[in-house]
Write an enzyme that holds these catalytic residues in place. Structure first.
Site, PDB file in Angstrom:
ATOM      1  N   THR A  66     -64.485  37.070  -3.415  1.00 20.10           N
ATOM      2  CA  THR A  66     -64.834  37.483  -4.350  1.00 20.10           C
ATOM      3  C   THR A  66     -64.274  36.841  -6.440  1.00 20.10           C
ATOM      4  O   THR A  66     -65.142  37.236  -7.298  1.00 20.10           O
ATOM      5  CB  THR A  66     -64.417  38.597  -4.965  1.00 20.10           C
ATOM      6  OG1 THR A  66     -63.612  39.474  -3.039  1.00 20.10           O
ATOM      7  CG2 THR A  66     -64.121  39.605  -5.898  1.00 20.10           C
ATOM      8  N   THR A  67     -63.807  35.801  -5.461  1.00 22.08           N
ATOM      9  CA  THR A  67     -63.125  35.138  -6.347  1.00 22.08           C
ATOM     10  C   THR A  67     -65.052  33.743  -7.391  1.00 22.08           C
ATOM     11  O   THR A  67     -64.390  33.816  -8.198  1.00 22.08           O
ATOM     12  CB  THR A  67     -62.761  33.737  -6.613  1.00 22.08           C
ATOM     13  OG1 THR A  67     -60.389  34.757  -6.133  1.00 22.08           O
ATOM     14  CG2 THR A  67     -61.903  32.924  -7.766  1.00 22.08           C
ATOM     15  N   ASP A  85     -66.240  45.073   0.437  1.00 23.86           N
ATOM     16  CA  ASP A  85     -65.205  45.264   0.950  1.00 23.86           C
ATOM     17  C   ASP A  85     -65.158  47.167  -0.168  1.00 23.86           C
ATOM     18  O   ASP A  85     -64.358  47.914   0.252  1.00 23.86           O
ATOM     19  CB  ASP A  85     -64.355  44.838   0.218  1.00 23.86           C
ATOM     20  CG  ASP A  85     -63.596  42.991   1.238  1.00 23.86           C
ATOM     21  OD1 ASP A  85     -64.174  43.304   1.735  1.00 23.86           O
ATOM     22  OD2 ASP A  85     -62.513  42.178   0.833  1.00 23.86           O
ATOM     23  N   ASP A 105     -62.062  44.425  10.537  1.00 23.78           N
ATOM     24  CA  ASP A 105     -63.115  43.101  11.313  1.00 23.78           C
ATOM     25  C   ASP A 105     -64.454  43.061  11.766  1.00 23.78           C
ATOM     26  O   ASP A 105     -64.453  42.317  12.475  1.00 23.78           O
ATOM     27  CB  ASP A 105     -62.004  42.120  10.815  1.00 23.78           C
ATOM     28  CG  ASP A 105     -61.583  41.904  10.078  1.00 23.78           C
ATOM     29  OD1 ASP A 105     -61.021  40.702   9.641  1.00 23.78           O
ATOM     30  OD2 ASP A 105     -60.596  42.432  10.099  1.00 23.78           O
ATOM     31  N   ARG A 177     -52.827  32.570   3.553  1.00 23.97           N
ATOM     32  CA  ARG A 177     -53.580  32.660   2.253  1.00 23.97           C
ATOM     33  C   ARG A 177     -53.445  34.766   2.403  1.00 23.97           C
ATOM     34  O   ARG A 177     -52.948  34.781   1.703  1.00 23.97           O
ATOM     35  CB  ARG A 177     -55.086  32.708   1.877  1.00 23.97           C
ATOM     36  CG  ARG A 177     -54.741  30.882   1.270  1.00 23.97           C
ATOM     37  CD  ARG A 177     -56.310  31.616   0.997  1.00 23.97           C
ATOM     38  NE  ARG A 177     -56.798  30.067   0.434  1.00 23.97           N
ATOM     39  CZ  ARG A 177     -57.812  29.570   0.336  1.00 23.97           C
ATOM     40  NH1 ARG A 177     -58.857  30.205   0.042  1.00 23.97           N
ATOM     41  NH2 ARG A 177     -58.411  27.882  -0.234  1.00 23.97           N
TER      42      ARG A 177
END
EC number: 2.7.1.22
Length: 292
Positions: A66-67, A85, A105, A177
């Site tokens: 996304t970043t 998402d 997932d 993360r």
């Protein structure tokens, strides 16, 4: 295809094959989707009126998809983003395994038909960007970035990519993360090792049969390095397909000013800096409709 080799236009195609309201417009080709019952559902992908450029950004959970997509959008004209998402089914529709872990997932946890409809809407009216107004006004090919963790495991999307990227990070970094993120519902104890990582490895292995090119990216690199690499790659691909690509808008003196732009070259690689965007990209030469 007409008798004699001519191409069917959209209106003529609709006369031959009635289009459903939710059909996906990706180009003059036939898509096939296998339903849960095992039947093959056929979907016509008529060619959009405008030429488009579709980028896929896949990768491991918390890998930076996304970043990267949002950073690219800042620097590309007429660029929109669709995130996988955004299409998760409600928790009540998510299956559980023998350990009680919700199976998020996997493709079955996603409403992929709804996502395909969103892509269809963009393809019907490409170029409706949510990006900065200065970029929206840029002339050129509309760009769509689709980002998500299971893009390249969903066969109906295989034929639309102009460029594909996949972010990877090591197990320990991924777990670290993941632990810093807040999910709803939250990850229960053991969820990463019991579901998330095993599913990633399974789907990553399934990608070994993919025949088109995927550029693998090291997700531990800085945001600036990643957007620099992908931006330069996309820029070169657009140059190949659509003619000249003007990277910098004129400065106050009417000249293209590389030194004052937000791109700086280091070791021959252009690096995008954060802050105010000082350039506008324009595709000045598009292929004619007969070449599409």
């Amino acid at each position: 295809m007409k008798a004699g080799g001519g191409l069917l236009r959209l209106g003529e195609l609709q006369a031959v094959v009635p289009l459903r309201p939710t059909c996906v417009l990706f180009g003059a080709r036939l898509g096939r989707t296998q339903t849960r019952s095992g039947n093959i559902k056929k979907t016509w992908f008529p060619k959009p009126i405008m030429k488009t450029f579709v980028i896929g950004i896949g990768g491991v959970t918390n890998g930076g998809k996304t970043t990267l997509a949002k950073n690219l959008q800042k620097h590309l004209p007429n660029c929109s983003i669709i995130s996988q998402d955004d299409f998760f089914k409600p928790e009540s529709e998510i299956d559980k395994d023998e350990n009680g872990f919700l199976q998020y997932d996997v493709l079955e946890a996603l409403n992929m038909e709804k996502m395909m409809s969103a892509v269809s809407c963009w393809m019907e009216k490409p170029g409706h960007s949510a990006g900065p107004a200065a970029l929206e006004s840029a002339k050129g090919v509309p760009i769509l970035i689709i980002e998500g963790f299971l893009l390249f495991n969903y066969k109906p999307l295989d034929s639309i990519w102009n460029r594909s990227y996949f972010l990877t990070i090591p197990y320990e970094e991924c777990k670290r993360r993941r632990s810093t993120r807040v999910y709803e519902p939250p990850d229960p104890p053991g969820y990463f090792d019991g579901h998330v990582w095993p599913m990633y490895l399974k789907h990553r292995q399934a990608m070994d049969t993919i025949t088109w090119e995927i550029v693998y990216l090291d997700g531990t690199r800085s945001e600036e390095d990643l957007v620099s690499q992908v931006y330069e790659d996309v820029k070169q691909e657009l140059e190949k397909q659509n003619g000249k690509y003007c990277s910098f808008k004129p400065d106050g003196g009417g000249k293209s000013n590389l030194e004052n732009s937000s791109l700086h070259s280091k070791n021959g690689v252009h690096k995008c800096q954060h802050g105010e965007t000082a350039f506008t990209h324009s595709l000045l030469e598009n292929k004619s409709e007969s070449e599409i």
